[in-house]
Design an enzyme around this catalytic site. Structure first.
Site, PDB file in Angstrom:
ATOM      1  N   ARG A 129      48.912  38.977  30.189  1.00 34.18           N
ATOM      2  CA  ARG A 129      50.216  38.342  30.188  1.00 34.18           C
ATOM      3  C   ARG A 129      51.059  38.579  29.469  1.00 34.18           C
ATOM      4  O   ARG A 129      51.030  38.268  28.268  1.00 34.18           O
ATOM      5  CB  ARG A 129      49.857  36.934  30.532  1.00 34.18           C
ATOM      6  CG  ARG A 129      49.187  36.549  31.668  1.00 34.18           C
ATOM      7  CD  ARG A 129      49.569  36.512  33.067  1.00 34.18           C
ATOM      8  NE  ARG A 129      48.893  36.244  34.196  1.00 34.18           N
ATOM      9  CZ  ARG A 129      49.205  36.832  35.527  1.00 34.18           C
ATOM     10  NH1 ARG A 129      50.548  37.083  35.932  1.00 34.18           N
ATOM     11  NH2 ARG A 129      48.471  36.121  36.706  1.00 34.18           N
ATOM     12  N   ALA A 187      45.146  34.941  41.995  1.00 36.07           N
ATOM     13  CA  ALA A 187      45.992  33.624  42.368  1.00 36.07           C
ATOM     14  C   ALA A 187      47.292  34.925  42.548  1.00 36.07           C
ATOM     15  O   ALA A 187      47.557  35.926  42.024  1.00 36.07           O
ATOM     16  CB  ALA A 187      46.116  33.022  41.007  1.00 36.07           C
ATOM     17  N   GLU A 211      45.494  37.142  48.141  1.00 36.50           N
ATOM     18  CA  GLU A 211      45.036  37.259  46.917  1.00 36.50           C
ATOM     19  C   GLU A 211      43.766  37.336  46.783  1.00 36.50           C
ATOM     20  O   GLU A 211      43.059  38.154  45.692  1.00 36.50           O
ATOM     21  CB  GLU A 211      45.712  36.071  45.987  1.00 36.50           C
ATOM     22  CG  GLU A 211      47.003  35.841  46.202  1.00 36.50           C
ATOM     23  CD  GLU A 211      47.893  37.150  45.644  1.00 36.50           C
ATOM     24  OE1 GLU A 211      47.319  37.801  44.822  1.00 36.50           O
ATOM     25  OE2 GLU A 211      49.089  37.356  46.071  1.00 36.50           O
ATOM     26  N   GLU A 270      43.015  40.744  44.625  1.00 34.10           N
ATOM     27  CA  GLU A 270      42.335  40.585  43.271  1.00 34.10           C
ATOM     28  C   GLU A 270      41.065  40.688  42.991  1.00 34.10           C
ATOM     29  O   GLU A 270      40.697  40.888  41.707  1.00 34.10           O
ATOM     30  CB  GLU A 270      43.060  39.545  42.552  1.00 34.10           C
ATOM     31  CG  GLU A 270      44.727  39.788  42.332  1.00 34.10           C
ATOM     32  CD  GLU A 270      45.104  38.616  41.478  1.00 34.10           C
ATOM     33  OE1 GLU A 270      44.377  37.570  40.880  1.00 34.10           O
ATOM     34  OE2 GLU A 270      46.361  38.659  41.258  1.00 34.10           O
ATOM     35  N   GLU A 277      48.042  44.545  36.983  1.00 33.45           N
ATOM     36  CA  GLU A 277      46.804  44.366  37.800  1.00 33.45           C
ATOM     37  C   GLU A 277      45.886  45.737  37.833  1.00 33.45           C
ATOM     38  O   GLU A 277      44.911  45.625  38.251  1.00 33.45           O
ATOM     39  CB  GLU A 277      47.132  44.268  39.199  1.00 33.45           C
ATOM     40  CG  GLU A 277      47.701  42.549  39.230  1.00 33.45           C
ATOM     41  CD  GLU A 277      47.990  42.084  40.636  1.00 33.45           C
ATOM     42  OE1 GLU A 277      47.863  43.196  41.600  1.00 33.45           O
ATOM     43  OE2 GLU A 277      48.310  40.908  40.702  1.00 33.45           O
TER      44      GLU A 277
END
Length: 200
Positions: A65, A77, A94, A98, A146
């Site tokens: 992040r 998420a 999601e 993910e 990601e």
């Protein structure tokens, strides 16, 4: 619920418009007849998913992040950014994107205002059970941060301990893990339907 005062917005000035959020200044009526300006971020909204396996382990995501320049423990998420897509469908999408997972059962765990002194962001967190893998041919290609996303299966009680030890500090992940553990201990009685209407 507020008191008798209505806190009417007299005008709004948009300071910034981005893909995920905008920044605005509202001029608001205050109790006693005064007015005040309030700056905040208007967010598109998000969903999160607590994927819980039959063995009692929860899948956690490790993702970088940029605002805090750290890799964090999180839940699968994502943003509510597909027009007209119901929140349960966003959650399933999601989960597939993910975590490469599908679920047979999806329940609503909680709705969370992540930082109401700064933003109107609301994340709806679901509990996913009856998990199975997405076939390799149907898996999503991940890009940007990601691309380095990793997942780990952790016993739910261990994930709870990670919250209290300060290892899980993402608000949605902490709340989701704690809510899932409490719901499990209560025999899943407090869970709401995944399609419960959202009240913003």
């Amino acid at each position: 619920m507020t008191g008798a005062h209505a806190y009417a917005v007299l005008d709004r000035v948009e300071r910034f418009q981005g893909k995920v959020f905008s920044v605005v200044t509202d001029r608001v009526t205050m109790p006693g007849g005064g007015q005040a300006e309030r700056d905040y971020a208007r967010h598109v909204g998000a969903v999160g998913v607590v994927p819980l396996g039959d063995d009692g382990r929860v899948l956690l995501v490790r993702q970088y992040r940029h605002p805090i320049a750290k890799v964090m423990w999180e839940l699968p998420a994502g943003l509510v950014d597909v027009a007209g897509e119901p929140a349960p469908d966003t959650a399933r999408r999601e989960l597939a994107e993910e975590a490469d997972l599908r679920c047979e059962r999806l329940d609503l765990l909680l709705d969370l205002h992540t930082s109401p002194g700064f933003s109107d962001e609301l994340i709806r967190i679901f509990l996913a059970r009856g998990l199975s893998s997405v076939p390799h041919a149907d898996r999503f290609a991940r890009a940007d941060e990601e691309a380095e996303l990793t997942v780990e299966w952790v016993p739910l009680d261990e994930a709870v301990a990670m919250v209290f030890q300060g290892e899980i500090t993402n608000a949605a992940a902490a709340a989701g893990v704690l809510a899932a553990a409490r719901a499990r201990d209560d025999g899943w009685r407090p869970l709401r339907s995944a399609d419960t209407p959202l009240e913003r």
